[in-house]
Design an enzyme around this catalytic site. Structure first.
Site, PDB file in Angstrom:
ATOM      1  N   LYS A 182      39.322  45.743  41.815  1.00 51.28           N
ATOM      2  CA  LYS A 182      39.914  45.574  43.192  1.00 51.28           C
ATOM      3  C   LYS A 182      40.271  46.938  43.888  1.00 51.28           C
ATOM      4  O   LYS A 182      41.267  47.669  43.796  1.00 51.28           O
ATOM      5  CB  LYS A 182      41.140  44.712  43.218  1.00 51.28           C
ATOM      6  CG  LYS A 182      41.382  43.983  44.596  1.00 51.28           C
ATOM      7  CD  LYS A 182      42.517  42.959  44.476  1.00 51.28           C
ATOM      8  CE  LYS A 182      43.048  42.557  45.636  1.00 51.28           C
ATOM      9  NZ  LYS A 182      42.179  41.675  46.613  1.00 51.28           N
TER      10      LYS A 182
HETATM   11  C1  LIG Z   1      36.721  39.845  47.268  1.00 52.14           C
HETATM   12  C2  LIG Z   1      37.937  38.908  46.747  1.00 52.14           C
HETATM   13  N1  LIG Z   1      37.520  37.907  45.993  1.00 52.14           N
HETATM   14  C3  LIG Z   1      38.507  37.028  45.695  1.00 52.14           C
HETATM   15  C4  LIG Z   1      40.084  36.989  46.141  1.00 52.14           C
HETATM   16  C5  LIG Z   1      40.869  36.171  45.541  1.00 52.14           C
HETATM   17  O1  LIG Z   1      41.627  36.776  44.549  1.00 52.14           O
HETATM   18  P1  LIG Z   1      43.151  36.329  44.101  1.00 52.14           P
HETATM   19  O2  LIG Z   1      43.057  34.848  43.705  1.00 52.14           O
HETATM   20  O3  LIG Z   1      43.574  37.196  42.757  1.00 52.14           O
HETATM   21  O4  LIG Z   1      43.852  36.811  45.199  1.00 52.14           O
HETATM   22  C6  LIG Z   1      40.151  38.196  46.799  1.00 52.14           C
HETATM   23  C7  LIG Z   1      41.709  38.274  47.167  1.00 52.14           C
HETATM   24  O5  LIG Z   1      42.352  39.157  47.165  1.00 52.14           O
HETATM   25  C8  LIG Z   1      39.462  39.082  47.565  1.00 52.14           C
HETATM   26  O6  LIG Z   1      39.670  40.212  47.966  1.00 52.14           O
END
Ligand SMILES: Cc1ncc(COP(=O)(O)O)c(C=O)c1O
Length: 304
Positions: A155
């Site tokens: 991320k």
């Molecule tokens: C690109 C992306 N995919 C998926 C998610 C979902 O991830 P999570 O459930 O850990 O928030 C996020 C959320 O931040 C994201 O930015």
């Protein structure tokens, strides 16, 4: 009320928290971050931060990809997060944004020989999408960055230029968000959320190797589906499977569990929230507020 943030090892007033303009992370997008939700349970007058450990585990995994050293352990991250939320004293749902960033004052993209720093801010936070209607999605003309370009599994803030283009272009074309395909043309996820399809009663989602951020909520949904006795299948998904799915929903910390009404103007099912989507949604909203004993271990209480 004064709002605090955590910066350089201290809890300081939010409007006094500033970074130099030549900070590496600002120049090159070299920070990794998490988005965590904390839910206020008014009956208990308690705030629960959801799956804090799993979010920090992912932060550490992202950090490793980006040549960052973590200044804290998982336990220390949880403690700092709790302390900050306590200081801010919200009596409403909140969003927590921990960020580990390259903090050297430095021109040039190299990640090594470059300091790592950590900050967190929090903010009161309601629903990211309206709760009345399902999402109208399109398939984006942008592709998700691949694991060999900017790995979606990490991320990384710089990678969100991709999400920004996807989301903005979808919006400008009258959609709520978009489904993004990989360079090889398979379904990946939304601009900032994972995707689930119901096909013949099977909850179907992409593989973790399909260029997605492996969502904490995605994992929560899979666990809740097991609890509800709903079969789950992780596999590659083609674009046209979206059009013919019986139900679709997206999920993420921000998005939570949000039904999809249409994709590329094709109505999904009867256009209303599907049965399985509703079952998952109902259980999810109870679980995150600490109302389901079995899953209370996912909820970190904030107030003493
Ligand atoms: C690109 C992306 N995919 C998926 C998610 C979902 O991830 P999570 O459930 O850990 O928030 C996020 C959320 O931040 C994201 O930015």
């Amino acid at each position: 009320m004064t709002e605090y943030v955590y910066l350089n090892g201290e809890y300081i007033e939010a409007d006094k928290a500033v970074l130099p303009i030549r900070t590496h992370a600002f120049l090159y997008g070299t920070s990794v971050f998490e988005g965590i939700r904390a839910y206020y349970n008014s009956e208990e007058e308690q705030m629960y931060a959801f799956r804090v450990k799993e979010h920090y585990q992912r932060l550490l995994a992202s950090a490793k990809v980006m040549w960052m050293k973590s200044p804290y352990t998982l336990e220390e991250y949880a403690k700092i997060t709790r302390e900050l939320l306590k200081k801010n004293g919200y009596k409403t749902d909140a969003y927590i944004r921990p960020t580990l960033y390259k903090s050297s004052i430095k021109v040039g993209p190299t990640l090594t020989d470059n300091e790592d720093s950590f900050l967190i801010f929090t903010t009161p936070f309601g629903n990211y999408f309206g709760t009345e209607k399902g999402l109208k999605l399109c398939v984006s003309s942008w592709r998700r960055t691949s694991d060999n370009a900017i790995p979606p599994r990490a991320k990384v803030s710089g990678a969100y230029a991709n999400s920004a283009l996807i989301k903005t272009d979808a919006h400008e074309s009258g959609f709520d968000d978009a489904v993004v395909l990989s360079e090889s043309g398979e379904v990946t996820e939304g601009s900032a959320m994972n995707i689930f399809l119901v096909i013949n009663g099977v909850l179907t989602t992409t593989n973790t190797t399909n260029d997605i951020l492996v969502g904490v909520t995605r994992n929560t949904v899979i666990e809740l589906a097991h609890e509800l006795g709903i079969p789950v299948k992780e596999r590659s998904i083609d674009r046209t499977e979206l059009y013919n799915a019986d139900e679709i929903f997206c999920c993420g910390t921000g998005a939570q569990i949000v039904p999809v009404e249409s994709v590329d103007h094709r109505i999904i099912g009867d256009g209303k929230t599907g049965k399985i989507t509703k079952q998952i949604q109902d259980l999810y909203y109870d679980v995150v507020r600490g109302k389901v004993e079995k899953f209370k271990g996912w909820c970190m209480p904030v107030y003493d």
